[in-house]
Design a protein around this motif. Structure first.
Motif, short mmCIF file in Angstrom:
data_model
loop_
_atom_site.label_atom_id
_atom_site.label_comp_id
_atom_site.label_asym_id
_atom_site.label_seq_id
_atom_site.Cartn_x
_atom_site.Cartn_y
_atom_site.Cartn_z
N ALA A 1 0.63 -1.34 -0.34
CA ALA A 1 0.15 -0.23 -0.21
C ALA A 1 0.74 1.33 -0.05
N MET A 2 1.62 0.95 0.96
CA MET A 2 2.68 2.58 0.87
C MET A 2 3.25 2.39 -0.62
N LEU A 3 4.16 1.58 -1.23
CA LEU A 3 4.73 1.97 -2.15
C LEU A 3 3.56 2.23 -3.18
N VAL A 4 2.62 1.92 -3.05
CA VAL A 4 1.45 2.11 -4.90
C VAL A 4 1.18 4.28 -4.18
N SER A 5 1.39 4.22 -3.05
CA SER A 5 1.03 5.58 -2.31
C SER A 5 1.64 6.41 -2.75
N VAL A 6 2.64 6.40 -2.21
CA VAL A 6 4.30 7.19 -2.48
C VAL A 6 4.46 7.31 -4.03
N ARG A 7 4.23 5.72 -4.99
CA ARG A 7 4.34 6.73 -6.06
C ARG A 7 3.55 7.26 -6.84
N GLU B 1 -14.51 -0.28 8.00
CA GLU B 1 -16.15 -0.56 7.72
C GLU B 1 -15.62 -2.16 8.52
N PHE B 2 -14.82 -2.01 9.25
CA PHE B 2 -14.51 -3.20 10.13
C PHE B 2 -13.79 -2.60 11.11
N LEU B 3 -13.92 -1.77 11.88
CA LEU B 3 -14.02 -0.31 12.95
C LEU B 3 -12.40 -0.84 13.41
N ARG B 4 -12.00 -0.98 12.44
CA ARG B 4 -10.49 -1.46 13.07
C ARG B 4 -9.69 -0.11 13.41
N THR B 5 -10.19 0.64 14.70
CA THR B 5 -9.10 2.07 15.32
C THR B 5 -7.41 2.40 14.86
N ASP B 6 -7.13 0.93 15.09
CA ASP B 6 -6.11 0.23 15.53
C ASP B 6 -5.03 0.19 13.99
N VAL B 7 -5.65 0.54 12.35
CA VAL B 7 -5.04 -0.03 11.62
C VAL B 7 -5.38 1.67 10.48
N ILE B 8 -6.62 2.57 11.13
CA ILE B 8 -6.05 3.20 10.64
C ILE B 8 -5.81 4.71 11.42
N VAL B 9 -5.39 4.13 12.75
CA VAL B 9 -4.31 4.62 12.97
C VAL B 9 -2.23 4.72 12.50
N VAL B 10 -2.12 3.05 12.97
CA VAL B 10 -1.75 3.54 11.92
C VAL B 10 -1.09 3.35 10.92
N CYS B 11 -2.44 3.59 9.93
CA CYS B 11 -1.83 4.39 8.62
C CYS B 11 -1.90 5.10 8.56
N LEU B 12 -2.09 6.13 9.69
CA LEU B 12 -2.53 7.98 10.07
C LEU B 12 -0.39 7.93 10.04
N VAL B 13 -0.63 6.55 11.11
CA VAL B 13 1.17 7.26 11.63
C VAL B 13 2.06 7.22 10.39
N VAL B 14 1.48 6.71 9.78
CA VAL B 14 2.46 6.36 8.04
C VAL B 14 2.52 7.59 7.02
N TYR B 15 1.29 7.63 6.70
CA TYR B 15 1.22 9.08 6.29
C TYR B 15 1.92 9.93 7.01
N VAL C 1 5.27 9.65 8.69
CA VAL C 1 6.02 9.39 8.46
C VAL C 1 6.73 9.99 7.76
N LEU C 2 5.57 9.46 5.78
CA LEU C 2 6.03 9.69 4.75
C LEU C 2 6.31 10.82 4.61
N GLY C 3 4.85 11.89 5.52
CA GLY C 3 5.69 13.32 5.23
C GLY C 3 6.70 14.12 5.51
N LEU C 4 7.18 13.32 6.92
CA LEU C 4 8.15 13.74 7.19
C LEU C 4 9.42 13.88 7.10
N VAL C 5 9.73 12.08 6.43
CA VAL C 5 11.29 12.32 5.30
C VAL C 5 11.19 12.36 3.97
N ALA C 6 9.63 12.74 3.76
CA ALA C 6 9.47 14.02 2.76
C ALA C 6 10.62 14.99 2.63
N ASP C 7 10.20 16.17 4.55
CA ASP C 7 10.64 17.28 4.76
C ASP C 7 12.03 17.01 5.12
#
Lengths: 284, 298
Positions: free
Chosen positions: A86-92, A242-256, A258-264
């Protein structure tokens, strides 16, 4: 303007000697801790508070899981390969959108910054389009470009291009005319002036534009991926909702984040490299 | 403040082919003529100082000679190879010093050429520095090196020492004198400092109301000294021509060398200045006070 000197009044008692204060050398005050340690304070404190809140039950697991649970989820997502792909797709997407946007924005800024004709033809149009909220153009992009990669990249490029345009244009127009004149007196031609005086002078503005553009690029990515994506980080988040997985949502936000920090960090390094001629205030 | 300049005797003024020929030059901003039918000629290798109050058009004239200002009427002939050093050094802050020196030279000049020019102005140790790290005097010398590396036939100096402190200025003046004697190019120095003009120049021109109002050949022997014979009288004369009151008496019976109309000090014709600010003693603090400014009786 004349300054008259009165003779010293000897009838008063002599003034007390002023109390002296030691000027503390800067080095001795700074050495107590390395900077990275001081910078780590804030995030560490935040994590500790979060963990404490989760452990004491103030923060219920279905609202937000504990940092430990988050780490476990992240490990699982990394292990089964969903997060990396997923990260690869987004970064591209960001990279391609950024590239298109930077080229378009810089190109337009060069045309309207360097020539008065270009300014007359382009600037009003760009300024007009700029005032359109680009997020509002998403439905139009979907109609025009379908639901594949194209509308997402177009959205990112659009957000990026305006930042670059504005800052490069302002940078070009802000170049010290005295330096342009000096270049002129040294025998630089039109292209020489652009290359040796105008463009280097516009570089600080361009770098500012690039940093704004990066922030916008991630924002546009989030918007673009929330809408009918079938891969990428945004898709992962939608699925988690859809599956009420707040943990996955938070992990994805953290990934966003981190990617933003790396770009900066990349842009900062670029700035340090390209703008090393500029003495800057680094704080005290 | 004794500035003595070493070196051979001045090349005689005005001999040989001309380095600059200007006739009927007019430059107007709106309907105000800053330069008004000006005539000027300079010989090759001649050092000319152009004095004048601020706003008298002297910097405009320099810009015209540099080719930076072309909205002019009249005839102007200048050498093809000419170089300018401005009051501010105007180094490109994003280029290292040696790249600044080579900027604008045709072809691909190599670094050694820049280093040579920088050594000539005593800056050989800062070739790799960023301009923002130079001191004021160093930056001005780098600017001078940038002008000299072009081997100009005409060097235009626009108050190049104006922003320097007094000590650095003395060193820089000496440097310019040495470089001029070594290179033998014609120099036009725009300044408002009478002493600087007298220390350096073969000929001093006073500009007023857009014309050369007064011209004086400086016959002083080199090296020159502020305390040297004849210096004080010349300074008083020029100050009088510049309209600084209290210094006029020494210049009263000095013959004019040009055929211009006899001029009263500026105080007598305030409206003729085109609304410019009249000079007061505080405009030229280095000359208008202190014992040296006292009128010298001839």
């Amino acid at each position: 303007m004349s300054v008259s000197h009165a003779p010293p009044d000897t009838s008063l008692p002599p003034p007390l000697p002023p109390s002296l204060e030691r000027v503390v050398p800067l080095g001795s005050r700074r050495s107590w801790s390395p900077r990275w340690l001081r910078r780590a304070w804030g995030p560490v404190l935040l994590l500790v508070a979060w963990q404490v809140a989760s452990a004491t039950g103030v923060l219920r697991p279905d609202t937000l899981g504990s940092p430990g649970a988050m780490a476990a989820t992240a490990r699982d997502l990394l292990a089964d390969g969903t997060l990396p792909s997923a990260m690869l797709v987004s970064v591209r997407r960001v990279a391609v959108g950024l590239l298109v946007g930077v080229v378009a924005g810089t190109g337009l800024a060069l045309v309207s910054g360097l020539s008065r004709l270009g300014e007359d033809l382009l600037d009003a149009t760009v300024q007009m389009l700029r005032s359109i909220p680009w997020v509002g153009a998403i439905p139009l992009f979907i109609i025009w470009l379908g639901i594949g990669e194209a509308p997402k990249i177009a959205l990112i490029a659009l957000g990026v291009a305006f930042h670059l345009y504005l800052n490069v244009y302002a940078g070009i127009r802000g170049v010290d005319p005295q330096l342009v004149e000096a270049g002129d007196s040294l025998g630089l031609g039109r292209w020489g002036l652009v290359r040796h005086v105008v463009l280097p002078g516009a570089l600080p503005g361009a770098m500012t534009g690039l940093r704004y553009a990066l922030a916008t690029a991630w924002l546009a990515l989030v918007f673009g991926e929330q809408i009918n994506a079938d891969d990428g980080i945004g898709f992962l988040m939608n699925q988690a909702r859809e599956f009420l997985r707040t943990d996955v949502i938070v992990v994805c936000l953290v990934v966003y984040a981190v990617l933003g920090l790396v770009a900066d960090f990349i842009v900062r390094s670029l700035e340090r490299l390209l703008l090393q001629w500029r003495p800057t205030f680094t704080g005290q | 403040m004794a500035t003595d300049l070493h070196g051979p005797v001045t090349p005689s003024a005005g001999t040989g082919p001309a380095a600059v020929r200007v006739s009927g030059l007019t430059r107007s901003f709106g309907d105000r003529a800053v330069i008004d039918h000006l005539e000027l000629s300079m010989g090759q290798g001649e050092f000319v100082a152009l004095l004048g109050r601020s706003g008298c058009g002297k910097s405009t004239l320099l810009r015209v000679l540099a080719g930076l200002d072309r909205e002019i009427a009249g005839e102007v002939f200048v050498p093809r190879r000419r170089a300018v050093a401005f009051q501010a050094p105007r180094l490109m802050p994003w280029k290292r010093v040696w790249r600044n020196v080579l900027l604008g030279l045709p072809g691909r000049p190599d670094r050694a050429r820049a280093e040579e020019a920088l050594r000539e102005v005593g800056l050989g140790h800062r070739t790799d520095a960023w301009p923002a790290t130079l001191s004021g005097g160093e930056a001005q010398r780098a600017s001078l090196a940038r002008a000299l590396v072009r081997a100009p036939d005409l060097l235009l100096l626009d108050e190049p020492f104006g922003a320097l402190d007094a000590l650095t200025r003395i060193t820089a003046q000496r440097l310019v004198a040495e470089l001029w004697q070594r290179r033998g190019c014609a120099v036009l120095l725009v300044t408002h400092d009478v002493e600087e003009a007298l220390l350096l120049a073969d000929r001093v021109l006073v500009m007023d109301r857009g014309m050369i109002a007064y011209e004086r050949t400086v016959g002083l022997e080199r090296p020159r000294d502020l305390a040297g014979p004849g210096f004080a009288a010349l300074r008083a004369e020029l100050l009088g021509r510049l309209g600084v009151e209290g210094a006029v008496s020494g210049a009263r019976d000095t013959p004019e060398t040009d055929g211009g109309p006899p001029r009263q000090p500026a105080s007598a014709t305030p409206e003729a200045n085109g609304g410019l600010i009249r000079p007061t003693a505080s405009d030229t603090p280095e000359t208008a006070d202190g014992p040296r400014a006292a009128p010298v009786s001839a």
